[in-house]
Design a protein around this motif. Structure first.
Motif, mmCIF file in Angstrom:
data_model
loop_
_atom_site.group_PDB
_atom_site.id
_atom_site.type_symbol
_atom_site.label_atom_id
_atom_site.label_comp_id
_atom_site.label_asym_id
_atom_site.label_seq_id
_atom_site.Cartn_x
_atom_site.Cartn_y
_atom_site.Cartn_z
ATOM 1 N N ALA A 47 46.213 26.016 62.827
ATOM 2 C CA ALA A 47 44.917 26.389 62.251
ATOM 3 C C ALA A 47 44.879 26.108 60.753
ATOM 4 C CB ALA A 47 44.633 27.864 62.524
ATOM 5 N N MET A 48 46.006 26.371 60.091
ATOM 6 C CA MET A 48 46.085 26.147 58.641
ATOM 7 C C MET A 48 45.847 24.688 58.269
ATOM 8 S SD MET A 48 47.085 28.841 56.657
ATOM 9 C CE MET A 48 48.338 28.431 55.456
ATOM 10 N N GLU A 49 46.147 23.803 59.196
ATOM 11 C CA GLU A 49 45.978 22.369 58.944
ATOM 12 C C GLU A 49 44.521 21.999 58.727
ATOM 13 O OE1 GLU A 49 48.262 19.540 59.117
ATOM 14 O OE2 GLU A 49 49.557 21.235 58.576
ATOM 15 N N SER A 50 43.610 22.782 59.322
ATOM 16 C CA SER A 50 42.198 22.418 59.255
ATOM 17 C C SER A 50 41.361 23.691 59.127
ATOM 18 C CB SER A 50 41.809 21.638 60.516
ATOM 19 O OG SER A 50 40.427 21.427 60.543
ATOM 20 N N GLU A 51 41.326 24.218 57.919
ATOM 21 C CA GLU A 51 40.669 25.511 57.724
ATOM 22 C C GLU A 51 39.162 25.445 57.970
ATOM 23 O OE1 GLU A 51 41.922 27.665 54.273
ATOM 24 O OE2 GLU A 51 40.651 29.378 54.767
ATOM 25 N N HIS A 52 38.559 24.268 57.752
ATOM 26 C CA HIS A 52 37.104 24.205 57.930
ATOM 27 C C HIS A 52 36.676 24.273 59.392
ATOM 28 C CE1 HIS A 52 38.086 19.955 58.455
ATOM 29 N NE2 HIS A 52 36.849 19.688 58.798
ATOM 30 N N THR A 53 37.629 24.088 60.327
ATOM 31 C CA THR A 53 37.253 24.202 61.738
ATOM 32 C C THR A 53 37.949 25.376 62.434
ATOM 33 O OG1 THR A 53 38.964 22.579 62.280
ATOM 34 C CG2 THR A 53 36.715 21.741 62.025
ATOM 35 N N ALA A 220 22.000 27.985 50.462
ATOM 36 C CA ALA A 220 22.457 27.108 51.532
ATOM 37 C C ALA A 220 22.605 25.694 51.002
ATOM 38 C CB ALA A 220 21.465 27.127 52.695
ATOM 39 N N LEU A 221 23.600 24.994 51.516
ATOM 40 C CA LEU A 221 23.832 23.590 51.157
ATOM 41 C C LEU A 221 23.973 22.822 52.461
ATOM 42 C CD1 LEU A 221 26.430 22.361 48.495
ATOM 43 C CD2 LEU A 221 26.031 21.136 50.616
ATOM 44 N N ILE A 222 23.176 21.768 52.612
ATOM 45 C CA ILE A 222 23.192 20.985 53.851
ATOM 46 C C ILE A 222 23.499 19.536 53.501
ATOM 47 C CG2 ILE A 222 21.880 20.297 55.915
ATOM 48 C CD1 ILE A 222 20.553 23.135 53.841
ATOM 49 N N THR A 223 24.440 18.948 54.214
ATOM 50 C CA THR A 223 24.788 17.550 53.933
ATOM 51 C C THR A 223 25.534 16.949 55.123
ATOM 52 O OG1 THR A 223 25.757 16.077 52.262
ATOM 53 C CG2 THR A 223 26.972 18.077 52.728
ATOM 54 N N SER A 224 26.049 15.741 54.935
ATOM 55 C CA SER A 224 26.784 15.061 56.006
ATOM 56 C C SER A 224 28.151 15.720 56.199
ATOM 57 C CB SER A 224 26.999 13.602 55.634
ATOM 58 O OG SER A 224 27.854 13.539 54.500
ATOM 59 N N GLU A 225 28.752 15.448 57.343
ATOM 60 C CA GLU A 225 30.073 15.992 57.644
ATOM 61 C C GLU A 225 31.103 15.555 56.592
ATOM 62 O OE1 GLU A 225 30.413 15.673 61.826
ATOM 63 O OE2 GLU A 225 32.488 16.381 61.799
ATOM 64 N N ALA A 226 31.028 14.286 56.181
ATOM 65 C CA ALA A 226 32.003 13.750 55.225
ATOM 66 C C ALA A 226 31.882 14.445 53.866
ATOM 67 C CB ALA A 226 31.814 12.248 55.076
ATOM 68 N N PHE A 227 30.661 14.559 53.351
ATOM 69 C CA PHE A 227 30.478 15.248 52.070
ATOM 70 C C PHE A 227 30.883 16.711 52.190
ATOM 71 C CE2 PHE A 227 27.014 12.108 50.554
ATOM 72 C CZ PHE A 227 27.916 11.435 49.744
ATOM 73 N N MET A 228 30.527 17.327 53.331
ATOM 74 C CA MET A 228 30.796 18.757 53.472
ATOM 75 C C MET A 228 32.284 19.057 53.502
ATOM 76 S SD MET A 228 29.395 21.616 53.373
ATOM 77 C CE MET A 228 27.740 21.822 54.043
ATOM 78 N N GLU A 229 33.064 18.185 54.112
ATOM 79 C CA GLU A 229 34.498 18.449 54.171
ATOM 80 C C GLU A 229 35.069 18.512 52.754
ATOM 81 O OE1 GLU A 229 36.626 16.381 57.238
ATOM 82 O OE2 GLU A 229 38.543 16.904 56.302
ATOM 83 N N ARG A 230 34.589 17.594 51.912
ATOM 84 C CA ARG A 230 35.059 17.582 50.525
ATOM 85 C C ARG A 230 34.582 18.842 49.783
ATOM 86 N NH1 ARG A 230 32.641 12.761 47.396
ATOM 87 N NH2 ARG A 230 31.311 14.382 46.530
ATOM 88 N N ILE A 231 33.321 19.192 49.990
ATOM 89 C CA ILE A 231 32.760 20.363 49.296
ATOM 90 C C ILE A 231 33.445 21.646 49.765
ATOM 91 C CG2 ILE A 231 30.651 21.761 49.026
ATOM 92 C CD1 ILE A 231 29.074 19.072 49.091
#
Ligand SMILES: *Cc1c(COP(=O)(O)O)cnc(C)c1O
Length: 390
Positions: A47-53, A220-231
């Motif tokens: 789980a620690m490998e991918s905290e956003h999911t 709220a902030l809405i964007t693409s998956e790629a931008f969101m992962e960075r944010i």
């Protein structure tokens, strides 16, 4: 999530509510826990490998917050949404994700005051800013510098209600390899979906129409998956301005009625705007829903509807008359913010800032009202009695 197109009504009432996961609870619960535990160390490490999911810690993901994020992403026709502790937290995260020292931001039109203050604040990190008040695309282009990275837009704006041609600006931005952010708080995702016009990031103050009951502050902030992962791993987790689950739950509750509230705000505001337009003490009404509005045709292209925040300019631009009108109103309470059930009034004129108003192209006789969900005839009668004695 299924790919089939859901109505806004379906999204706010049911999307993500996941009845099976929550024992059939018709209203999802508030997950008021700061961390999540794992039964093996292997699963924990995975789980620690991918905290956003994965659920690990509340500063990352929370099941209650996620439901609302899913709803807002879907309403905005974006891939991902994250909720923040305020609109300004979402705006700061969005801006900081695109610029670094030595770079420049171009903003268009009369943007929200604290956002301008944020741009001024960022100067101490070597990030510069220009605001262009013209909406003319050649003039906008003329302000792009070699180090410009980002175009920041608000449309419609929330004092004079100007509208920006989004496809025109995003086409220019793409040609110049710039990113774009829009503050879409006025229109809400019900009336405008800027991602469909090519905008990279949409931000909202959830404190306004999204929640609609003046009982929370959020963003709220809405964007693409790629931008969101960075944010997510940077501005979201490191600056830490996250939305708590109780606020998310209140927001979810408020949003259940977002489509019907927006319809009601629109109906009320149109009637109020038409009344004001014909009043002898009123010089001008700023509301994109009026056929007389300079941006009416552009607004019809950009917007699916009109919310309840508008402004009007008194024939008299004296501070005394602004003050008298505001004090005479009984059904419009004096206060900041907007987008709630209650009607509100204020003026950017404080009696000492004529030069600043002039620079922002704001008439000193301008009064802004947030038309709430009260009976429109009472609101109109109230405005009539307040304006009659001028
Ligand atoms: C209120 C507002 C914000 C800031 O939102 P907060 O939730 O108060 O931080 C941003 N943009 C606009 C247009 C607003 O009206």
């Amino acid at each position: 999530m299924s790919k089939k197109k859901l109505s806004n009504e379906q999204i706010v009432t049911h999307l993500g509510d996941d009845y099976q996961k929550f024992h059939g609870a018709v209203v999802p619960p508030i997950y008021e826990n700061s961390l999540f535990i794992y039964d093996t160390y292997e699963k924990f490490l995975e789980a620690m490998e991918s905290e956003h999911t994965n659920y690990l810690y509340w500063r990352g993901t929370n099941p209650t917050v996620e439901i609302v994020e899913q709803k807002i992403a879907s309403l905005e026709k974006g891939e991902k949404c994250k909720l923040f502790s305020s609109g300004m937290a979402a705006i700061s995260a969005a801006i900081l994700s695109f610029v670094k020292t030595g770079e420049h931001v171009l903003s268009i039109s009369n943007i929200y005051g604290p956002t301008t203050n944020l741009f001024n604040y960022l100067e101490k990190f070597g990030i510069t800013h220009t605001n262009v008040t013209s909406k003319n695309i050649e003039e906008i282009e003329a302000h792009i510098k070699t180090n410009t990275k980002l175009i920041y837009i608000e449309s419609p704006t929330t004092m004079t209600f100007q509208i920006i041609d989004l496809p025109e600006v995003t086409a220019l931005a793409k040609q110049k390899q710039l990113n774009t952010i829009i503050d879409n708080s006025w229109a809400t995702p019900i009336f405008q979906n800027p991602i469909e016009s090519g905008v990279d990031v949409v931000v909202h103050s959830a404190s306004k129409y999204l929640s609609g009951h003046s009982d929370l502050v959020g963003g709220a902030l809405i964007t693409s998956e790629a931008f969101m992962e960075r944010i997510f791993y940077n501005e979201y987790q490191l600056l830490g301005g996250i939305m708590p689950p109780y606020e998310a739950w209140l927001l979810m509750r408020g949003m259940r009625t977002l489509p019907i509230r927006m319809k009601a705000h629109q109906e009320n505001a149109l009637k109020v705007a038409r009344f004001l337009e014909n009043h002898q003490s009123v010089k001008k009404v700023n509301y994109p829903g009026l056929t007389s509005a300079p941006d009416y045709e552009l607004g019809k292209k950009m917007l699916k509807g009109y919310s309840g925040l508008l402004s009007f300019e008194l024939v008299s631009s004296k501070f005394e008359d602004v003050k008298k009108t505001i004090n005479a109103l009984e059904h419009f309470n004096i206060g900041v913010s907007w987008g709630g059930f209650e009607s509100l009034v204020l003026s950017p004129n404080n009696g000492r800032n004529y030069e600043q108003l002039r620079q922002s192209n704001i008439d000193p006789g301008l009064i802004r009202i947030s038309v709430g969900l009260e009976d429109e005839e009472e609101l109109i009668a109230d405005l009539d009695q307040a304006l009659r004695n001028l």
